[in-house]
Design an enzyme around this catalytic site. Structure first.
Site, PDB file in Angstrom:
ATOM      1  N   GLN A  98      65.184  -2.654   7.541  1.00 43.74           N
ATOM      2  CA  GLN A  98      65.341  -1.502   6.364  1.00 43.74           C
ATOM      3  C   GLN A  98      66.067  -2.103   5.136  1.00 43.74           C
ATOM      4  OE1 GLN A  98      69.324   0.526   6.145  1.00 43.74           O
ATOM      5  NE2 GLN A  98      68.333   2.437   6.585  1.00 43.74           N
ATOM      6  N   TYR A 177      73.288   5.482  -1.215  1.00 46.82           N
ATOM      7  CA  TYR A 177      72.955   4.086  -1.811  1.00 46.82           C
ATOM      8  C   TYR A 177      71.977   4.440  -2.944  1.00 46.82           C
ATOM      9  CZ  TYR A 177      75.707   2.507   1.953  1.00 46.82           C
ATOM     10  OH  TYR A 177      76.800   2.339   2.842  1.00 46.82           O
ATOM     11  N   ARG A 224      64.239   6.577   5.060  1.00 44.57           N
ATOM     12  CA  ARG A 224      65.273   7.325   5.723  1.00 44.57           C
ATOM     13  C   ARG A 224      66.177   8.183   4.618  1.00 44.57           C
ATOM     14  NH1 ARG A 224      70.797   5.676   9.195  1.00 44.57           N
ATOM     15  NH2 ARG A 224      70.297   7.227  10.969  1.00 44.57           N
ATOM     16  N   GLY A 312      72.143   5.513  17.365  1.00 46.37           N
ATOM     17  CA  GLY A 312      72.882   4.437  16.564  1.00 46.37           C
ATOM     18  C   GLY A 312      73.927   4.142  17.258  1.00 46.37           C
ATOM     19  N   ARG A 313      75.006   4.586  17.402  1.00 42.83           N
ATOM     20  CA  ARG A 313      76.296   3.902  18.148  1.00 42.83           C
ATOM     21  C   ARG A 313      75.846   3.713  19.612  1.00 42.83           C
ATOM     22  NH1 ARG A 313      80.480   8.050  15.722  1.00 42.83           N
ATOM     23  NH2 ARG A 313      78.577   9.358  15.611  1.00 42.83           N
TER      24      ARG A 313
END
Length: 357
Positions: A98, A177, A224, A312-313
């Site tokens: 990424q 971002y 993304r 994810g987590r």
């Protein structure tokens, strides 16, 4: 019937299942933004995922957001990543890097440089620095003539990623971002060709995607996105129009996939699914929200037309997550205190499920 464990072809890659390991910052890189042997073990442990997307990797020093994150802008960084990609491939996996330019979400104490952004508007909140959290500084607004340099940084990092053995790259266009800042209606106050109406606010994202696709191939390039995501104080007006226009332009480039986060209502997300003709990776729950993605969330979105589901987590404490999902085994909880603390504890110390005799 499509399930999480149905094979899927993503460009030239044959994925054995539809489980994607989502990008997650773990701040375990060595000085100089170098990948480490521990990072090679960490990603190789999770190689049963259909696709791994790494933590955000900065394409330049000024693009670095957090301390302890890896880069892809020097030859030394490229060399440090090769053992990581080799380890994942040796375990039968596939891995994208990424590419993440933090833009205004950075600090001079981290990089030695003043952060840059679309406009001189600071992020909301405190950013991580080597000395602890500090208020986000006011970034320097990029001059129009400078913007192509930052567009090109994504493409240059992508070339280095392929040189390092990655199967492709994902542009981080989400979570407040730099790409997300250009899409924003409150972080981007520009009056040139990169600001104002929707057609201008999507321009940076489209140019970054086009440059990257030209550099390494559209089939190796994903992006993304977090529609209406509130991260770092970013706001977006006209979300369906904004992302509909963006997806229309990205579809002309022919990207490998779009990776959507569940940052807005389901009706809007379904409209974006219909607007995007290519592969869709869906992250079904709000990143960093109270809930982790589970099997029911994955099945729900597969039924709504997603092609791949990112977790994810759940991958932090479950290196064997795919097998646990397949067989209905318990999903182990992760120790949040070790998410960003560095070292191998809470990084390499989670075991595969232990069956009792």
């Amino acid at each position: 019937m499509t399930t999480l464990f149905t094979r899927y072809r993503l460009g030239s890659l044959a994925l054995p299942n539809r489980v994607v390991m989502a990008p997650m910052t773990r701040v375990r890189a060595a000085a100089g933004g170098l990948a480490t042997p521990s990072m090679a073990r960490y990603y190789a442990q999770r190689a049963t995922a259909g696709l791994i997307v790494t933590e955000g990797v900065q394409p330049s020093l000024v693009g670095q957001s957090n301390p302890g994150t890896p880069g892809l802008y020097t030859d030394e960084q490229v060399a440090s990543w090769r053992p990581v990609t080799d380890a994942v491939h040796a375990n039968g996996g596939r891995i994208f890097a990424q590419i993440m330019h933090g833009g205004r979400v950075s600090h001079p104490e981290t990089t030695g440089l003043r952060p840059v952004g679309p406009s001189a508007v600071p992020a909301v909140g405190e950013v991580f620095t080597p000395g602890g959290r500090l208020p986000a500084p006011v970034p320097r607004a990029l001059e129009t003539a400078e913007v192509p340099e930052h567009v090109q940084s994504y493409a240059d990092a992508a070339r280095r990623a392929v040189d390092a053995g990655f199967d492709g790259v994902e542009l981080h266009g989400a979570n407040g971002y730099l790409i997300s800042q250009f899409l924003s209606s409150n972080a981007n106050l520009r009056t040139d060709r990169y600001g104002g109406p929707v057609a201008n606010r999507i321009r940076f994202a489209v140019e970054a995607a086009a440059a990257t696709a030209e550099a390494v191939g559209a089939e190796r390039t994903g992006i993304r996105l977090s529609p209406a995501g509130p991260f770092w104080g970013v706001e977006e007006t006209d979300v369906p129009e904004l992302y509909g226009a963006l997806l229309a332009e990205l579809s002309r480039i022919g990207l490998a996939y779009v990776h959507l986060e569940a940052t807005t209502d389901e009706e809007t997300l379904l409209g974006l699914r219909r607007a995007w003709p290519g592969a869709l990776v869906m992250n079904p729950v709000l990143p960093l929200g109270p809930k982790q993605t589970g099997r029911a969330d994955a099945d729900h979105w597969l039924g709504l037309g997603a092609d791949l589901i990112s977790f994810g987590r759940a991958f932090i404490a479950n290196p064997d997550l795919v097998e646990r999902l397949r067989t209905g085994l318990p999903i182990a909880p992760a120790d949040e205190a070790t998410y960003f603390e560095g070292g191998d504890r809470g990084y390499l110390t989670y075991p595969a499920y232990q069956h009792s005799a």
